[in-house]
Motif scaffolding. Structure first.
Motif, PDB file in Angstrom:
ATOM      1  N   THR A 120      24.180   5.154 -14.881  1.00  0.00           N
ATOM      2  CA  THR A 120      23.832   3.777 -14.701  1.00  0.00           C
ATOM      3  C   THR A 120      24.466   3.898 -12.979  1.00  0.00           C
ATOM      4  O   THR A 120      23.636   2.915 -12.053  1.00  0.00           O
ATOM      5  N   ALA A 123      24.106   5.981 -10.220  1.00  0.00           N
ATOM      6  CA  ALA A 123      22.270   5.829  -9.452  1.00  0.00           C
ATOM      7  C   ALA A 123      23.086   3.847  -8.655  1.00  0.00           C
ATOM      8  O   ALA A 123      22.518   4.817  -7.944  1.00  0.00           O
ATOM      9  N   THR A 263      16.778   5.543  -7.648  1.00  0.00           N
ATOM     10  CA  THR A 263      15.696   5.193  -8.275  1.00  0.00           C
ATOM     11  C   THR A 263      15.244   5.872  -9.599  1.00  0.00           C
ATOM     12  O   THR A 263      15.092   5.320 -10.890  1.00  0.00           O
ATOM     13  N   LEU A 264      15.624   7.120  -9.702  1.00  0.00           N
ATOM     14  CA  LEU A 264      14.892   7.852 -10.296  1.00  0.00           C
ATOM     15  C   LEU A 264      15.835   8.076 -11.441  1.00  0.00           C
ATOM     16  O   LEU A 264      15.301   7.619 -12.741  1.00  0.00           O
ATOM     17  N   LEU A 266      17.638   5.095 -12.719  1.00  0.00           N
ATOM     18  CA  LEU A 266      17.227   4.339 -13.404  1.00  0.00           C
ATOM     19  C   LEU A 266      16.095   4.002 -14.620  1.00  0.00           C
ATOM     20  O   LEU A 266      15.919   4.052 -15.104  1.00  0.00           O
ATOM     21  N   ILE A 267      14.660   5.257 -13.921  1.00  0.00           N
ATOM     22  CA  ILE A 267      13.684   4.865 -14.631  1.00  0.00           C
ATOM     23  C   ILE A 267      14.080   5.881 -15.722  1.00  0.00           C
ATOM     24  O   ILE A 267      13.456   5.661 -16.679  1.00  0.00           O
ATOM     25  N   PHE A 268      14.765   7.183 -15.233  1.00  0.00           N
ATOM     26  CA  PHE A 268      14.690   8.652 -16.365  1.00  0.00           C
ATOM     27  C   PHE A 268      16.268   8.104 -17.106  1.00  0.00           C
ATOM     28  O   PHE A 268      16.374   8.474 -18.893  1.00  0.00           O
ATOM     29  N   TYR A 269      16.886   7.357 -16.644  1.00  0.00           N
ATOM     30  CA  TYR A 269      18.379   6.745 -17.749  1.00  0.00           C
ATOM     31  C   TYR A 269      18.946   5.230 -18.023  1.00  0.00           C
ATOM     32  O   TYR A 269      19.458   5.107 -18.491  1.00  0.00           O
TER      33      TYR A 269
END
Length: 269
Positions: A120, A123, A263-264, A266-269
């Protein structure tokens, strides 16, 4: 089979480190992301020293003529006080000034930074890097080597210190800072990588004892060698490619990249 898979994973990590070290997308953040995806877990301090050394050698080779000229003419100026060597001596002093913030904060806060890193955080820092690149995307400075001041060098050095946080690109932070204080594109690029050399070299020297006493270095000798070679060559070629990007002022592409990867994460982790 497991040994081969381990070698392939270390090859990939070396390629990731090499490609991302010169460009403004955070090599440390990408190595952490790649290690997580590949199931290698957190890479230790010894690994960081290894990859850092490989990237440092590639940068030194790329800028070998500048480094030799600056070192030789600075020594000549110290010995003779001949004014024709003064500009190079002054540039070296500016590099030293610019190296102070990262050197001090690296010693004081390295453990704190290492203990407070997550996907996070990476990101968020990628978004910060991308936003900063967006802000300076159209800036075209006029300052060349002879126009730089101690204040300029220190401000760019502060940018390098901020980049101790994974997700904040070192090259990005220094180039952004350099352009923000009014440097020309080529001056910003050169000053950025001249700053990288002493700080990186200092890290290698300070971490050499840890590298020597690494308990698993015998077992990891081959994977580490693969990583080192991959990092060395990819840093060189990525830096050559990035020089072309800087020449044409296309940093905006890295803004998009940072936003997409952030963004990826934040979405997957």
């Amino acid at each position: 089979m497991e040994d081969l898979i381990l070698l392939i994973k270390h090859l990939i990590i070396g390629l990731v480190q090499g490609v991302t070290e010169p460009i403004p997308v955070s090599s440390s953040g990408h190595v952490m992301i790649a290690s997580e995806i590949l199931g290698l877990g957190e890479q230790g301090f010894t690994f960081a020293i290894l990859t850092n050394t490989a990237s440092l050698l590639a940068v030194l080779f790329m800028y070998r003529e500048d480094v030799m000229r600056l070192a030789t003419n600075s020594l000549r100026y110290i010995r003779t006080k001949n004014r024709k060597y003064a500009a190079d001596f002054r540039f070296v002093i500016l590099i030293i000034i610019g190296s102070i913030p990262a050197g001090v904060l690296g010693v004081l806060l390295s453990d704190v930074i290492a203990e407070n890193v997550s996907m996070t955080i990476i990101a968020i820092m990628l978004f910060v890097t991308g936003t900063a690149l967006w802000i300076i995307r159209n800036m075209r400075g006029k300052k060349g080597d002879a126009d730089l001041t101690a204040k300029d060098a220190f401000l760019v050095g502060l940018g390098q210190a901020v980049a101790l946080t994974p997700g904040i690109s070192r090259s990005g932070a220094t180039i952004i800072s350099a352009i923000a204080v009014g440097m020309k594109q080529d001056t910003a690029l050169r000053f950025s990588f001249m700053l990288y050399i002493p700080v990186s070299l200092g890290g290698v020297v300070l971490g050499f004892s840890d590298f020597i006493h690494e308990p698993n270095k015998a077992a990891l000798a081959l994977p580490y060698t693969v990583t080192f070679i991959a990092t060395l060559f990819m840093t060189y070629f990525a830096l050559k490619w990035f020089m072309g990007i800087m020449k044409h002022g296309k940093l905006i592409y890295f803004t998009y990249y940072c936003f997409i990867v952030g963004t990826l994460l934040l979405i997957f982790y």
